[in-house]
Design a protein around this motif. Sequence first.
Motif, short mmCIF file in Angstrom:
data_model
loop_
_atom_site.label_atom_id
_atom_site.label_comp_id
_atom_site.label_asym_id
_atom_site.label_seq_id
_atom_site.Cartn_x
_atom_site.Cartn_y
_atom_site.Cartn_z
N MET A 1 0.83 -1.19 0.00
CA MET A 1 0.00 0.00 0.00
C MET A 1 0.87 1.26 0.00
O MET A 1 0.55 2.24 -0.66
N ALA A 2 1.98 1.21 0.72
CA ALA A 2 2.88 2.36 0.76
C ALA A 2 3.46 2.63 -0.62
O ALA A 2 3.69 3.79 -1.00
N TYR A 3 3.69 1.56 -1.38
CA TYR A 3 4.22 1.71 -2.74
C TYR A 3 3.25 2.49 -3.61
O TYR A 3 3.66 3.38 -4.36
N ARG A 4 1.98 2.19 -3.51
CA ARG A 4 0.96 2.91 -4.29
C ARG A 4 0.94 4.39 -3.94
O ARG A 4 0.85 5.25 -4.81
N TYR A 5 1.00 4.70 -2.66
CA TYR A 5 1.01 6.10 -2.24
C TYR A 5 2.27 6.81 -2.73
O TYR A 5 2.22 7.96 -3.14
N ALA A 6 3.40 6.12 -2.71
CA ALA A 6 4.64 6.72 -3.18
C ALA A 6 4.58 7.00 -4.68
O ALA A 6 4.97 8.08 -5.14
N ALA A 8 1.83 7.35 -6.50
CA ALA A 8 0.83 8.40 -6.70
C ALA A 8 1.40 9.77 -6.35
O ALA A 8 1.19 10.75 -7.08
N GLY A 9 2.13 9.85 -5.25
CA GLY A 9 2.75 11.11 -4.86
C GLY A 9 3.77 11.59 -5.89
O GLY A 9 3.82 12.78 -6.24
#
Length: 134
Positions: A1-6, A8-9
């Motif tokens: 999930m952190a990968y997706r946020y990174a 996306a950011g």
Amino acid sequence: MAYRYAVAGLGLALMGLGGALLVQQPSPWRIALWLAGAVVVHDGLVAPLVIAVAALTGAFGLRLRGVPRAALIVAGSLTAIALPPLLRPGGTANPTVVPLDYLRNWLLTMAAVALAAGLYAGTRAALRGARRRT
């Protein structure tokens, strides 16, 4: 999930950078108009052509999946990029604008895409056959 946020950011940051660079241009409206034209061409020409090819191949019983589909997408994308010089051949006032033979190079690129897709599909089929025999 952190990968997706990174990711996306990072994407949002790059979009912000692109917007800032666009506004700093001497004529940002011309660039924005060109980008809008690209969206119109994609949604009005490229996407319907892809859907039509998929419908036609499906109507004839061909199921394009995997490698053939990817090869057609790559070939279509390369053709869309090469269309302007292909449709308007001829000399220009500046000989460095299009110094190459676009038609020949486009044909060579299409042959390379077909060859790569064929080699990949053939290798995959050979490996599958080898696994079945063992």
